[in-house]
Design a protein around this motif. Structure first.
Motif, PDB file in Angstrom:
ATOM      1  N   SER A   9       0.837  -1.192   0.000  1.00 46.63           N
ATOM      2  CA  SER A   9       0.000   0.000   0.000  1.00 46.63           C
ATOM      3  C   SER A   9       0.876   1.246   0.000  1.00 46.63           C
ATOM      4  CB  SER A   9      -0.922   0.009   1.233  1.00 46.63           C
ATOM      5  OG  SER A   9      -1.728   1.174   1.234  1.00 46.63           O
ATOM      6  N   GLN A 125      -7.956   2.211  -2.741  1.00 48.88           N
ATOM      7  CA  GLN A 125      -7.340   2.009  -1.438  1.00 48.88           C
ATOM      8  C   GLN A 125      -7.976   0.834  -0.726  1.00 48.88           C
ATOM      9  OE1 GLN A 125      -9.139   6.028  -0.108  1.00 48.88           O
ATOM     10  NE2 GLN A 125      -8.812   4.925   1.819  1.00 48.88           N
ATOM     11  N   ILE A 126      -7.260   0.323   0.255  1.00 48.28           N
ATOM     12  CA  ILE A 126      -7.738  -0.810   1.050  1.00 48.28           C
ATOM     13  C   ILE A 126      -8.772  -0.312   2.051  1.00 48.28           C
ATOM     14  CG2 ILE A 126      -7.060  -2.616   2.680  1.00 48.28           C
ATOM     15  CD1 ILE A 126      -4.214  -2.388   1.446  1.00 48.28           C
ATOM     16  N   ASP A 155       2.734   3.502   3.379  1.00 48.43           N
ATOM     17  CA  ASP A 155       2.020   4.724   3.016  1.00 48.43           C
ATOM     18  C   ASP A 155       1.918   5.722   4.165  1.00 48.43           C
ATOM     19  OD1 ASP A 155       0.405   3.042   4.441  1.00 48.43           O
ATOM     20  OD2 ASP A 155      -1.246   3.017   3.008  1.00 48.43           O
ATOM     21  N   THR A 161      -4.496   2.178   6.089  1.00 53.16           N
ATOM     22  CA  THR A 161      -4.051   0.786   6.107  1.00 53.16           C
ATOM     23  C   THR A 161      -3.432   0.422   7.442  1.00 53.16           C
ATOM     24  OG1 THR A 161      -3.562   0.986   3.743  1.00 53.16           O
ATOM     25  CG2 THR A 161      -2.658  -0.927   4.892  1.00 53.16           C
TER      26      THR A 161
END
Length: 230
Positions: A9, A125-126, A155, A161
């Motif tokens: 990420s 994005q997660i 990130d 995340t």
């Protein structure tokens, strides 16, 4: 043998660098970035010491040198712009590094060095991480869920995340320092040196040349009362 899959990420500096090495050692790597494209803003980055050794091993040192900002060193000045101390980059480990590059230029170099062997997902994005023992089910904001063997957050400490992985850790303690970074027009008196001025009242002014015809500047100050309360 099937490759192990890794999701990283963040497509800034750490993410693509990590992806480069994971791919070289046989992993199937995907990088997800919430911005719709590479973010090319930012100030100077000093690539020195261990970081310089890493880019040498990656075969990227010449490309970083070619994108150098051209900064000759750093000069400390007083309020009248009189030079009080000077540190040329060739003669000092302080200030300007041999590999002095704008953050956006470095991000592009790392991206181009990895894009053939690493999958990039931009504008996503997660949102959910589900630990399934030996694998992780990842839910994305825009794309369909996917399973990975490993998920790595590269990130920043404020990233969503990291909160999904570790909760509210780390706790960020405010120390009372404010910083503002600017890109300003270059004027006739500007040259290829960086300038540093310590002003009364815990204030610092800094200007640095770049390789695109502008000047990078920063202003920092220390808020003593707020810092003491914390």
């Amino acid at each position: 043998m099937e490759k192990r899959t890794v999701l990283v990420s963040g497509a800034s500096i750490a993410g693509p660098t990590l992806a480069f090495w994971l791919s070289r050692f046989g992993f199937e790597v995907t990088v997800v970035e919430r911005a719709p494209e590479l973010r090319l803003g930012g100030q100077n980055i000093d690539v020195r010491d261990e970081a310089q050794k890493v880019v040498q091993l990656m075969g990227l040192e010449d490309k970083i040198l070619a994108a150098n900002t051209g900064e000759l060193g750093i000069r400390f000045v007083d309020a009248a712009h009189r030079i009080k101390a000077e540190f040329p980059k060739a003669n000092s480990d302080f200030g300007t590094a041999e590999l002095e590059i704008l953050r956006g230029d470095l991000a592009q170099i790392l991206y181009h060095a990895t894009q053939e062997n690493v999958g990039y997902i931009f504008d996503d994005q997660i949102t959910v991480l589900e630990d399934q023992g030996n694998q992780v089910l990842v839910t994305f904001k825009n794309n369909a869920p996917r399973i990975f063997d490993l998920v790595i957050a590269a990130d920043g400490i404020r990233s969503t995340t990291r909160k999904l992985m570790f909760g509210d850790e780390p706790q960020i303690k405010y120390i009372g320092v404010y910083c503002s970074y600017l890109t300003i027009p270059r004027i006739e008196s500007d040259d290829e040196w960086a300038y540093w001025y310590n002003a009364p009242g815990s204030r610092v002014l800094n200007t640095r040349p770049d390789n695109v015809g502008t000047t990078r500047a920063s202003f920092s100050f220390f808020h003593q009362i707020t810092a003491m309360k914390n």
